[in-house]
Write an enzyme that holds these catalytic residues in place. Structure first.
Site, short mmCIF file in Angstrom:
data_model
loop_
_atom_site.label_atom_id
_atom_site.label_comp_id
_atom_site.label_asym_id
_atom_site.label_seq_id
_atom_site.Cartn_x
_atom_site.Cartn_y
_atom_site.Cartn_z
CB CYS A 258 -25.34 -2.21 -12.05
SG CYS A 258 -25.25 -3.77 -12.89
CB ILE B 282 6.70 -17.13 -1.81
CG1 ILE B 282 7.65 -17.37 -0.64
CG2 ILE B 282 6.61 -18.36 -2.69
CD1 ILE B 282 7.38 -18.65 0.11
CD GLU B 283 2.06 -15.40 -2.96
OE1 GLU B 283 1.05 -15.67 -2.35
OE2 GLU B 283 2.94 -14.61 -2.52
CG ASP C 271 -3.37 -0.61 -8.73
OD1 ASP C 271 -3.53 0.51 -8.23
OD2 ASP C 271 -2.80 -1.55 -8.14
N GLY D 130 -28.58 -0.81 -8.54
CA GLY D 130 -29.34 0.38 -8.14
C GLY D 130 -30.45 0.69 -9.12
CG HIS E 280 -20.90 -0.69 -13.50
ND1 HIS E 280 -21.13 -0.58 -12.17
CD2 HIS E 280 -21.34 -1.92 -13.85
CE1 HIS E 280 -21.68 -1.69 -11.71
NE2 HIS E 280 -21.82 -2.52 -12.72
CB SER F 211 -0.95 0.05 1.22
OG SER F 211 -1.66 -1.13 1.32
CE LYS G 278 21.10 -0.20 8.62
NZ LYS G 278 22.44 0.07 8.07
CE LYS H 138 22.57 6.30 6.54
NZ LYS H 138 22.03 6.61 7.87
CD GLU I 126 -19.51 2.71 -11.65
OE1 GLU I 126 -20.41 3.17 -12.39
OE2 GLU I 126 -19.56 1.58 -11.13
N1 GLN Z 1 -26.38 -8.51 -9.09
C1 GLN Z 1 -26.89 -7.82 -10.23
C2 GLN Z 1 -26.73 -8.64 -11.50
O1 GLN Z 1 -25.88 -9.50 -11.55
C3 GLN Z 1 -26.27 -6.47 -10.39
C4 GLN Z 1 -24.81 -6.51 -10.66
C5 GLN Z 1 -24.13 -5.17 -10.50
O2 GLN Z 1 -24.67 -4.30 -9.84
N2 GLN Z 1 -22.96 -5.00 -11.04
O3 GLN Z 1 -27.39 -8.42 -12.47
#
Ligand code: GLN
Length: 548
Positions: free
Chosen positions: A380, A147-148, A71, A382, A520, A14, A188, A222, A522
């Site tokens: 989604c 290790i991985e 990321d 929502g 989505h 992190s 260090k 240093k 966002e």
């Molecule tokens: N669980 C819901 C679906 O699979 C909504 C998925 C989500 O919000 N990304 O359709």
């Protein structure tokens, strides 16, 4: 052929490797170079798609439908370069590729070993698309010594040797802890971490040292001496108020100069930092504040909704207001009088999620927003909950629900207005899914187009456009057979898939701002190019704030 920058971390996890990589990408772009960023994750999951958000934060989805590490979201937000399926790989995927090849007999009966078979697989991955950009930035997840991680470190060592001299550099991030008792910054751990790298044949060219206190020149010298790095390639990284300060902050301490210097690119092209100056100006000079309630399931862990909180920040920047998000556990709204937790907010956002827990609280939030005319953005799940709410309370389908919850419970309790569609069209091809498929393979993933109804709020959000394109990640769909009865009660299906089968957007007609989207938005939002839905949702919240 691209120049490669490998980014590794030591001392602790992190440290902000992802952010440093993304900021460096942005700075190289500011100097006129093209970049692509990649993440190599040493964990054994094949991809993060099936990991709980509590484990690994949000699952970020690319246009081409890969479920990736968050990321990659940072990379996109800083560079605007759309990530691809080939920009992320885990040790699980590498091993699974190697084992599949072995089963197909592709190794001609040889003994399969980490070196060369696993390392070759990693090197092949690194080389994908190397002709397309000036710089390829590859971040290795985890910390040196894990290790991985070893096969990945070995692969970048070999890769750098295979390439012409000067084509690959290594940037290593470490921590400089501060001991309050002696009032000293300690070098260090950094020395040990570099020693660990050198023991596996890797020598950093640039060292980025995270520190809560200013690093004096003496300590820098240093570190340079003990770690065999030039003093001006020891770059301090201090805490920032906002991640979006990172490009300018890293520029001030000379990160991009040190990197170009390591490649001996001189004279370095002058940077044009206006994009980031504007972003910082908007961040620091916000006028006023709006409060947004986010009603979700994974509210204890902010990373679970990383892109949502970033997109809200971007929406605030577009409107020059600060957005104060408050995370409300959806289950709390299921208590008697629980919805009063929503009193006083200027906007309500119900984000994506999986499973039934908390969904009645989300339905209650949608009802509250619809009836009290509070701006609502449903993403989604929502959107699905907003449709269920309208079906129950406007269209009289009192037992409306989602097939997802019946599948989970193993019994039929609801009239499924949200159901599991088995096939649909993407581009020119038909896509199929079965509920019995692997958990990783049953979702509608990646970018899809929606056709927007003229005169709708959603087309207004997209500047009058007749189409929008956003990324999807869900198993269930709104059943289009409920379109007619729901539209008769004021829930407009204002966005549909181009073939008209899949509802993509709903909006409440008699409401200042109430939109649900199956996608989505966002995921595509950037500080310098906010997602239109977030921009306008925040604007609607700001209008409400001015009214009260
Ligand atoms: N669980 C819901 C679906 O699979 C909504 C998925 C989500 O919000 N990304 O359709």
């Amino acid at each position: 052929m691209a120049r490669y920058i490998f980014i590794t971390g030591g001392v602790v996890s992190s440290l902000g490797k992802g952010l440093a990589s993304a900021a460096l990408g942005a700075l190289l772009q500011a100097r006129g170079f093209t970049v692509r960023l990649r993440k190599l994750d040493p964990y054994l999951n094949v991809d993060p798609g099936t990991m709980s958000p509590f484990e690994h934060g949000e699952v970020f989805v690319t246009d081409d439908g890969a479920e990736t590490d968050l990321d990659l979201g940072h990379y996109e937000r800083f560079t605007g370069v759309s990530a691809r399926r080939t920009d992320t790989i885990s040790a699980g995927r590498i091993y699974s590729n190697v084992l599949e090849r072995e089963r197909r007999g592709e190794y001609l009966g040889k003994t399969i070993q980490v070196i060369p078979h696993v390392t070759n697989e990693i090197k092949d991955f690194l080389a994908i698309g190397e002709d397309e950009v000036d710089f390829m930035l590859c971040e290795i997840g985890g910390t040196v010594g894990d290790i991985e991680g070893l096969p990945f470190f070995e692969a970048i060592r070999q890769f750098s040797q295979d390439r012409p001299r000067g084509q690959c550099i290594l940037m290593h991030l470490t921590l400089m802890p501060y001991l309050a008792a002696s009032g000293e910054l300690k070098t260090k751990p950094t020395q040990h971490s570099v020693k660990e790298l050198r023991s596996i044949g890797l020598q950093p060219d640039v060292l980025v040292c995270r520190s809560e206190h200013p690093i004096p020149d003496r300590e820098r010298a240093k570190i340079a001496l003990f770690c065999n790095v030039r003093p001006d390639s020891v770059i301090p990284a201090y805490d920032l108020k906002s991640i979006y300060e990172a490009p300018l902050a890293y520029h001030r301490v000379g990160l991009d100069r040190a990197v170009l210097d390591a490649f001996q690119i001189s004279p370095a092209p002058r940077p044009d930092l206006r994009r980031w100056e504007d972003v910082n100006d908007r961040l620091t000079n916000a006028e006023g504040e709006v409060r947004v309630a986010i009603v979700g399931k994974y509210t204890q862990l902010e990373d679970a909704y990383k892109s949502i909180s970033e997109a809200l920040t971007h929406g605030g920047m577009a409107n020059r207001v600060r957005v104060r998000p408050e995370w409300i556990d959806a289950e709390k709204l299921e208590q008697p009088d629980g919805v009063h937790l929503l009193d006083g907010f200027h906007g309500i956002l119900v984000p994506g999620g999986f499973g039934e827990r908390g969904t009645e609280g989300m339905v209650a939030a949608a009802k509250y927003a619809r009836e009290r005319k509070v701006p609502y953005l449903g993403i989604c799940l929502g959107m699905q909950m907003a449709v269920i709410e309208a079906a129950r309370n406007l269209a009289g389908i009192t037992d409306a629900g989602s097939e997802e919850f019946d599948h989970e419970a193993g019994e039929e309790r609801f009239t499924p207005v949200v159901y599991h569609l088995k096939e649909w069209v993407q581009g020119n091809s038909r896509v199929e899914r079965k509920i019995t498929d692997d958990k990783g393979g049953t979702m509608r993933l990646g970018s899809y187009t929606a056709t927007l109804a003229p005169g709708s709020k959603i087309s207004e959000v997209y500047d009058g456009a007749s189409e929008m394109e956003d990324r999807h990640r869900h198993r269930y769909e709104i059943d289009a057979r409920y379109r007619e009865p729901l539209e008769a009660c004021g829930l407009w299906f204002s966005g549909m898939s181009p073939d008209g089968r899949l509802p993509e957007v709903v909006e409440v007609k008699d409401h200042p701002w109430f939109i649900g989207v199956q996608s989505h938005p966002e995921l595509k939002s950037k500080p310098f190019a906010p997602a239109p839905l977030f921009r306008d949702f925040v604007r609607a919240a700001k209008d409400l704030e001015r009214m009260v």
